[in-house]
Design a protein around this motif. Sequence first.
Motif, PDB file in Angstrom:
ATOM      1  N   ASP A   1     -12.517  14.195 -10.404  1.00  0.00           N
ATOM      2  CA  ASP A   1     -12.567  13.131  -9.397  1.00  0.00           C
ATOM      3  C   ASP A   1     -13.365  11.920  -9.864  1.00  0.00           C
ATOM      4  O   ASP A   1     -13.325  10.867  -9.227  1.00  0.00           O
ATOM      5  CB  ASP A   1     -13.090  13.649  -8.061  1.00  0.00           C
ATOM      6  CG  ASP A   1     -14.534  14.124  -8.122  1.00  0.00           C
ATOM      7  OD1 ASP A   1     -15.124  14.105  -9.216  1.00  0.00           O
ATOM      8  OD2 ASP A   1     -15.073  14.517  -7.071  1.00  0.00           O
ATOM      9  N   GLU A   2     -14.083  12.043 -10.975  1.00  0.00           N
ATOM     10  CA  GLU A   2     -14.767  10.892 -11.553  1.00  0.00           C
ATOM     11  C   GLU A   2     -13.883  10.249 -12.623  1.00  0.00           C
ATOM     12  O   GLU A   2     -13.041  10.908 -13.238  1.00  0.00           O
ATOM     13  CB  GLU A   2     -16.101  11.313 -12.180  1.00  0.00           C
ATOM     14  CG  GLU A   2     -17.098  11.843 -11.165  1.00  0.00           C
ATOM     15  CD  GLU A   2     -18.439  12.155 -11.801  1.00  0.00           C
ATOM     16  OE1 GLU A   2     -19.071  11.223 -12.346  1.00  0.00           O
ATOM     17  OE2 GLU A   2     -18.851  13.335 -11.764  1.00  0.00           O
ATOM     18  N   ARG A   3     -14.124   8.961 -12.870  1.00  0.00           N
ATOM     19  CA  ARG A   3     -13.331   8.255 -13.873  1.00  0.00           C
ATOM     20  C   ARG A   3     -13.841   8.505 -15.289  1.00  0.00           C
ATOM     21  O   ARG A   3     -13.139   8.243 -16.266  1.00  0.00           O
ATOM     22  CB  ARG A   3     -13.319   6.751 -13.570  1.00  0.00           C
ATOM     23  CG  ARG A   3     -12.610   6.427 -12.261  1.00  0.00           C
ATOM     24  CD  ARG A   3     -12.388   4.934 -12.083  1.00  0.00           C
ATOM     25  NE  ARG A   3     -11.709   4.659 -10.833  1.00  0.00           N
ATOM     26  CZ  ARG A   3     -10.389   4.749 -10.651  1.00  0.00           C
ATOM     27  NH1 ARG A   3      -9.625   5.118 -11.664  1.00  0.00           N
ATOM     28  NH2 ARG A   3      -9.840   4.477  -9.483  1.00  0.00           N
ATOM     29  N   ASP A   4     -15.074   8.996 -15.412  1.00  0.00           N
ATOM     30  CA  ASP A   4     -15.616   9.321 -16.728  1.00  0.00           C
ATOM     31  C   ASP A   4     -15.056  10.646 -17.222  1.00  0.00           C
ATOM     32  O   ASP A   4     -14.741  11.544 -16.430  1.00  0.00           O
ATOM     33  CB  ASP A   4     -17.141   9.419 -16.662  1.00  0.00           C
ATOM     34  CG  ASP A   4     -17.798   8.068 -16.482  1.00  0.00           C
ATOM     35  OD1 ASP A   4     -17.556   7.183 -17.319  1.00  0.00           O
ATOM     36  OD2 ASP A   4     -18.538   7.881 -15.492  1.00  0.00           O
ATOM     37  N   HIS A   5     -14.959  10.781 -18.539  1.00  0.00           N
ATOM     38  CA  HIS A   5     -14.600  12.061 -19.119  1.00  0.00           C
ATOM     39  C   HIS A   5     -15.700  13.083 -18.804  1.00  0.00           C
ATOM     40  O   HIS A   5     -16.844  12.714 -18.515  1.00  0.00           O
ATOM     41  CB  HIS A   5     -14.416  11.922 -20.632  1.00  0.00           C
ATOM     42  CG  HIS A   5     -13.121  11.261 -21.021  1.00  0.00           C
ATOM     43  ND1 HIS A   5     -12.919   9.896 -20.879  1.00  0.00           N
ATOM     44  CD2 HIS A   5     -11.960  11.763 -21.538  1.00  0.00           C
ATOM     45  CE1 HIS A   5     -11.694   9.600 -21.288  1.00  0.00           C
ATOM     46  NE2 HIS A   5     -11.093  10.700 -21.690  1.00  0.00           N
TER      47      HIS A   5
ATOM     48  N   HIS B   1      -6.527  14.324 -15.503  1.00  0.00           N
ATOM     49  CA  HIS B   1      -6.329  13.427 -14.365  1.00  0.00           C
ATOM     50  C   HIS B   1      -7.707  12.908 -13.978  1.00  0.00           C
ATOM     51  O   HIS B   1      -8.439  13.562 -13.232  1.00  0.00           O
ATOM     52  CB  HIS B   1      -5.678  14.168 -13.192  1.00  0.00           C
ATOM     53  CG  HIS B   1      -4.243  14.534 -13.412  1.00  0.00           C
ATOM     54  ND1 HIS B   1      -3.198  13.779 -12.940  1.00  0.00           N
ATOM     55  CD2 HIS B   1      -3.683  15.588 -14.079  1.00  0.00           C
ATOM     56  CE1 HIS B   1      -2.048  14.342 -13.284  1.00  0.00           C
ATOM     57  NE2 HIS B   1      -2.326  15.438 -13.982  1.00  0.00           N
ATOM     58  N   LEU B   2      -8.087  11.751 -14.483  1.00  0.00           N
ATOM     59  CA  LEU B   2      -9.404  11.180 -14.212  1.00  0.00           C
ATOM     60  C   LEU B   2      -9.355  10.337 -12.944  1.00  0.00           C
ATOM     61  O   LEU B   2      -8.353   9.673 -12.660  1.00  0.00           O
ATOM     62  CB  LEU B   2      -9.861  10.318 -15.383  1.00  0.00           C
ATOM     63  CG  LEU B   2     -10.113  11.033 -16.712  1.00  0.00           C
ATOM     64  CD1 LEU B   2     -10.516  10.021 -17.786  1.00  0.00           C
ATOM     65  CD2 LEU B   2     -11.169  12.111 -16.568  1.00  0.00           C
ATOM     66  N   GLY B   3     -10.448  10.366 -12.195  1.00  0.00           N
ATOM     67  CA  GLY B   3     -10.547   9.564 -10.978  1.00  0.00           C
ATOM     68  C   GLY B   3      -9.596  10.010  -9.887  1.00  0.00           C
ATOM     69  O   GLY B   3      -9.265   9.224  -8.998  1.00  0.00           O
ATOM     70  N   GLN B   4      -9.194  11.287  -9.934  1.00  0.00           N
ATOM     71  CA  GLN B   4      -8.258  11.804  -8.946  1.00  0.00           C
ATOM     72  C   GLN B   4      -8.823  13.066  -8.285  1.00  0.00           C
ATOM     73  O   GLN B   4      -8.857  14.127  -8.907  1.00  0.00           O
ATOM     74  CB  GLN B   4      -6.916  12.134  -9.598  1.00  0.00           C
ATOM     75  CG  GLN B   4      -5.982  10.966  -9.771  1.00  0.00           C
ATOM     76  CD  GLN B   4      -5.582  10.373  -8.426  1.00  0.00           C
ATOM     77  OE1 GLN B   4      -5.541  11.053  -7.409  1.00  0.00           O
ATOM     78  NE2 GLN B   4      -5.299   9.081  -8.419  1.00  0.00           N
TER      79      GLN B   4
END
Length: 437
Positions: free
Chosen positions: A38-42, A79-82
């Motif tokens: 759910d975060e945009r970072d790896h 799936h980043l930021g999801q």
Amino acid sequence: MVDAHQTFVIVGGGLAGAKAAETLRSEGFTGRVILICDERDHPYERPPLSKGYLLGKEERDSVFIHEPAWYAQAHIELHLGQPAVHLDPAGRTVRLGDGTLIAYDKLLLATGAEPRRLDIPGTGLAGVHHLRRLAHAERLRGVLASLGRESSAPGDTEESRGGAKRSGQLVIAGAGWIGLEVAAAARSYGAEVTVVEPAPTALHGILGPELGALFTDLHREHGVRFHFGARLTEIVGQDGMVLAVRTDDGEEHPAHDVLAAIGAAPRTALAEQAGLDLAEPGTGGGIAVDAALRTSDPYVYAAGDVAAADHPLLDTRIRVEHWANALNGGPAAARAMLGQDISYDRVPYFFSDQYDVGMEYSGYAPPGSYAQVVCRGDVAKREFVAFWLAADGRLLAGMNVNVWDVADTIQQLIRSGAPLEPAALADPDVPLASLLP
């Protein structure tokens, strides 16, 4: 080469989730592996957020578990930021926030925990902080550096400060590990720190009064002020900025910034919505799993901070929020998903660094579970090992403070379940390994 004969989905982009994905590949799984973050970072590790990175000793890139290119090389679908917003165990699907529906053969919930919020007036002010995510640490790192330089509250003048520079004031709610590590970091930047804690010592519910007092004294020696036996009741502000905090005993402390460090709550919303069994809130909550980290649904597993596991060694259900549990629990869950016979019985372990004191804690000795605490070494110099003993002499937990290369032996002693003589434990001339049965 990936084939589509099976799809394993991991919900949660922290250490447990990333290590589970890595283990699936290293164990030879050739199906699809989908990692939902759910975060945009790896995926990254969290200990540096309150230690090296917060102190400015480590760079941002050092916190990441793998290089970004590794995921494509390992055929891990990211799936980043999801966020995952809905889980359907009957249909074996998970739906993401953007509406994407993903079918799975097996699923791992590694959703972690989130900071508990202060339920008091003033929490919406600009200077109120939490520390759980990389973005939190980035912001707090800048705040601490700023507080270490001259700061002034509205109405302050050079005359009112007597012509002297005044460091910014940080108030920390909570004297647990995060609160104390941030206090140490803040003092290293030169900020003034006040810690408000309802218990009578720091780390009281973790280490008990005997060792909690030691960490209290350590921080006092470095200029941290403590206000024990009190809770915050209000954060006072002006023009959207923090001015002070008030406590339930009528005290007021000046503040430019406030950190809420009152614990973390397991992120169980997805599991609860899906009807999975949960652990009792009074025992720490979390998703109930067996010794193989399998939930009440045979196709869904849980690991890391969110998992409340039946622990074969400790003979109780326990939820552990520390780095080592994520590091080891994620791979254990991955192997269980692959059908391996797993009994996750690791001795709980965590570590902390504060000022010139480093420590490691192994075991599980909650308040009321132990009969005595025995120490070997020099407690006054903070070079010692503490042992928490049950009434029958079994070692429940051990903590080595500025003494190294003993954690493995401590864990072996815990695992043995053998009764130990307090005098032998306290005697530095008796090698710990000689006490193993």
